[in-house]
Write an enzyme that holds these catalytic residues in place. Structure first.
Site, PDB file in Angstrom:
ATOM      1  CE  LYS A 175      91.698  71.621  23.722  1.00 47.63           C
ATOM      2  NZ  LYS A 175      92.068  69.395  23.841  1.00 47.63           N
ATOM      3  CG  ASP A 177      97.164  68.317  27.827  1.00 46.60           C
ATOM      4  OD1 ASP A 177      97.266  68.841  26.486  1.00 46.60           O
ATOM      5  OD2 ASP A 177      96.903  67.277  28.171  1.00 46.60           O
ATOM      6  CD  GLU A 227      93.728  64.436  24.832  1.00 43.89           C
ATOM      7  OE1 GLU A 227      93.506  62.660  25.057  1.00 43.89           O
ATOM      8  OE2 GLU A 227      93.978  65.276  25.144  1.00 43.89           O
ATOM      9  CD  GLU A 248      96.192  66.344  18.225  1.00 47.20           C
ATOM     10  OE1 GLU A 248      97.052  66.164  18.521  1.00 47.20           O
ATOM     11  OE2 GLU A 248      95.439  67.087  19.068  1.00 47.20           O
ATOM     12  CG  ASP A 290      94.117  70.634  26.712  1.00 47.14           C
ATOM     13  OD1 ASP A 290      93.020  70.714  26.350  1.00 47.14           O
ATOM     14  OD2 ASP A 290      95.125  70.343  26.110  1.00 47.14           O
TER      15      ASP A 290
END
Length: 270
Positions: A118, A50, A120, A187, A89
């Site tokens: 993926k 993204d 978060e 990250e 994403d």
């Protein structure tokens, strides 16, 4: 007798997991078929991130990326890259609850050739990860600096600088591994805790701004090739002055047109 070409060997999750502690995983972002085709023979993983909302659409953050946008660009990348493991994403708001997450993840699988999605978040996402994997979806986790939380965090802040953050990061990693994530992106994490997480969990870690001890590395292609120069994070290494090279080529083209040097006789039809 007709000659048959050898089937293309697609990188799978098993291939990537077998690399842990053996061989570094090479990952990069891509958003279209052209660059995906260029990267294809050189990388293990392509992330349709993204991050395209910033590097491709010139927005300030990733938050306005949509499911439709991610599907569109994932289709393009899958058309260009045949061998890498392709991760899509899940954009902000697309996995706010199990029903929404399942609907959108299944769309990704049905409408594209993506290998995985993926999302978060830490241990609070463990139940969601289990739900998705139970439906056959490969999930890649993402902890540490999470761009979808940038407004909540008040900016892009490195994680793992104190004991409390380090403890949470390790708990998040272990919880996500137990829930079934196949890979884990780290990250913006300080090097010592990134190293600890990589040693403690059995699945591969892919780092971005998290030191050299992760099982693999990923960068945004426009950062590493010198195209996106409005801001360069500390962890980015430029391997090319891409913007400068392209601008010089366009200047040369414009100069040739203005002087009547393009097209020449060999470039014209008679």
């Amino acid at each position: 007798m007709s000659m048959q070409t050898a089937p293309i060997k697609k990188t799978t999750l098993n291939h990537l997991q077998a690399k842990k502690n053996q061989e570094k995983i090479i990952a990069i972002t891509a958003y279209d078929a052209l660059f995906a085709q260029i990267f294809d023979p050189l990388v293990d993983v392509i992330l349709v991130g993204d991050s395209l909302n910033m590097s491709f659409f010139n927005q300030n953050d990733t938050l306005s990326a949509s499911v439709e946008m991610m599907l569109y660009h994932t289709k393009a990348v899958c058309a260009g890259a045949k061998t890498p493991f392709i991760i899509t994403d899940m954009p902000f708001g697309s996995y706010k609850d199990e029903k929404t997450a399942l609907k959108n993840a299944i769309r990704v699988y049905k409408e594209t050739q993506a290998s995985a999605i993926k999302l978060e978040g830490g241990k609070e996402k463990a139940k969601l990860v289990k739900t998705l994997t139970n439906e056959g979806v490969i999930v890649v986790g993402h902890i540490g600096l999470m761009p979808q939380f940038v407004r909540l965090d008040g900016g892009y802040k490195i994680k793992g600088k104190n004991e409390e953050q380090q403890k949470k990061l390790l708990e998040d990693a272990l919880s996500l591994e137990e829930a079934g994530v196949g890979l884990l992106v780290l990250e913006g994490i300080t090097t010592p805790i990134a190293q600890t997480i990589t040693q403690k969990i059995k699945i591969p870690t892919i780092g971005i701004g998290s030191g050299k001890d992760c099982d693999g590395q990923i960068l945004v292609w426009s950062d590493m090739l010198g195209f996106f120069d409005s801001f360069k994070p500390k962890f980015v290494r430029e391997y090319l002055k891409g913007k400068e090279l392209v601008q010089n080529a366009i200047k040369q083209y414009a100069d040739d047109v203005k002087k009547g040097n393009f097209p020449n006789e060999l470039e014209s039809y008679h």
